[in-house]
Design an enzyme around this catalytic site. Structure first.
Site, PDB file in Angstrom:
ATOM      1  CG  ASP A  76      -2.044  -0.929   1.190  1.00 51.89           C
ATOM      2  OD1 ASP A  76      -2.083  -1.766   0.265  1.00 51.89           O
ATOM      3  OD2 ASP A  76      -2.913  -0.853   2.078  1.00 51.89           O
ATOM      4  CG  ASP A  77       0.140   3.713   2.288  1.00 49.44           C
ATOM      5  OD1 ASP A  77      -1.060   3.818   1.975  1.00 49.44           O
ATOM      6  OD2 ASP A  77       0.511   3.407   3.422  1.00 49.44           O
ATOM      7  CG  HIS A 127      -4.369   2.863  -0.516  1.00 46.07           C
ATOM      8  ND1 HIS A 127      -5.292   2.195   0.263  1.00 46.07           N
ATOM      9  CD2 HIS A 127      -3.417   3.304   0.354  1.00 46.07           C
ATOM     10  CE1 HIS A 127      -4.904   2.238   1.538  1.00 46.07           C
ATOM     11  NE2 HIS A 127      -3.776   2.916   1.623  1.00 46.07           N
ATOM     12  CG  HIS A 131      -3.489   7.298   3.427  1.00 50.14           C
ATOM     13  ND1 HIS A 131      -3.874   7.021   4.711  1.00 50.14           N
ATOM     14  CD2 HIS A 131      -3.060   6.121   2.919  1.00 50.14           C
ATOM     15  CE1 HIS A 131      -3.654   5.739   4.975  1.00 50.14           C
ATOM     16  NE2 HIS A 131      -3.157   5.167   3.888  1.00 50.14           N
ATOM     17  CE1 TYR A 169      -4.855   6.663   8.354  1.00 52.64           C
ATOM     18  CE2 TYR A 169      -6.660   7.517   7.015  1.00 52.64           C
ATOM     19  CZ  TYR A 169      -5.436   7.696   7.634  1.00 52.64           C
ATOM     20  OH  TYR A 169      -4.787   8.889   7.528  1.00 52.64           O
ATOM     21  CG  HIS A 223       2.081  -0.354   4.460  1.00 47.70           C
ATOM     22  ND1 HIS A 223       1.812  -1.313   5.417  1.00 47.70           N
ATOM     23  CD2 HIS A 223       0.944   0.371   4.334  1.00 47.70           C
ATOM     24  CE1 HIS A 223       0.566  -1.157   5.863  1.00 47.70           C
ATOM     25  NE2 HIS A 223       0.018  -0.147   5.219  1.00 47.70           N
TER      26      HIS A 223
HETATM   27 ZN   LIG Z   1      -2.641   3.204   3.305  1.00 52.80          ZN
END
Ligand SMILES: [Zn+2]
Length: 260
Positions: A76-77, A127, A131, A169, A223
């Site tokens: 992720d991210d 995603h 965020h 999240y 991540h």
């Molecule tokens: Zn994230």
């Protein structure tokens, strides 16, 4: 719906590197009470949506029901290009394809990395743009944010993010599902194996979570962030999974193996 009670230990909050700047997100956690409160409303929404083909309600999954011993690695991210390339090098060395849930800001700032992910055969999914917590936004604002992210990805690669969303999240409610349906997204993807790589200090701790939680159809959460044990844990994790009979596939490949 069991997925609503997914282990949103999913706090998913830690420093995130975006375009070289460190951004700290507040710790957010969906409590069981919140899940129970939103559950019936979501079920109702889904029942209503079922009557409105052709775009059905998105399905929330934290694993794929499959008799096959398959798992999916998800990241992720965002991260620095150098770090993300190192992660992809490890995946290449083990001939493994992953699924990346990236931020729209990363797609906007590092389009070449997006293209490299696709060229290497990995899967890329939405995603959010930057965020934000979708559980605190209107369906309209969520849809706008999803589109902002998708537009950045389209500019970078010529392709679209759909059909998967992993909300920041792991936080979502009826508004998120409504926005996904409007935008043509079919799956809200949580996870069944939380490596807690944003929190743990060592690869060994990550592996403890993987060994304890992995099963058929498992979705493993990691991540792209720099300075985390993920890169060092990855070779051993892949080796352990293969030695224990798991085939590592992309999310789309795993969904294709879902029991009917
Ligand atoms: Zn994230």
């Amino acid at each position: 719906m069991p997925a609503l009670a997914a282990k949103d230990s999913a706090v998913d909050a830690r420093p995130v590197v975006t375009d070289g700047n460190l951004v700290t997100y507040n710790v957010l956690q969906a409590t069981p009470a919140q899940d129970e409160a939103t559950g019936p409303a979501i079920e109702t929404e889904i029942e209503v949506a079922k009557a409105s083909p052709p775009i059905g309600p998105p399905k929330v999954i934290n694993k794929v029901n499959s008799d096959r011993k398959v798992v999916c690695l998800t990241f992720d991210d965002a991260g620095s290009p150098a770090h993300v390339r190192k992660l992809m090098d490890v995946l290449d060395q083990h001939d493994v394809k992953a699924t990346f849930f990236v931020l729209g800001t990363f797609a906007a700032n590092k389009p070449e990395i997006m293209r490299e992910m696709l060229e290497k055969g990995h899967e890329v999914a939405n995603h959010s743009y930057n965020h934000k917590n979708y559980a605190k936004m209107s369906a309209t604002d969520i849809a706008k944010d999803m589109k902002l992210a998708d537009d950045a990805f389209k500019r970078a690669t010529g392709q679209s993010f759909v059909p998967y969303l992993r909300p920041p999240y792991g936080a979502y409610n009826q508004n998120t599902l409504t926005a996904m349906r409007q935008m043509g997204y079919s799956r809200l993807v949580m996870w069944s194996v939380d490596t807690l790589d944003w929190k743990v200090k060592t690869p060994g701790e990550m592996m403890g979570h993987v060994k304890g939680q992995t099963g058929e159809g498992g979705i493993i959460l990691m991540h792209l962030l720099d300075n985390k044990p993920t890169l060092n844990a990855l070779p051993g994790m892949i080796t352990w999974l293969k030695q224990n009979g798991y085939e590592i596939v992309t999310l789309t490949e795993m969904i294709a193996l879902e029991n009917s």
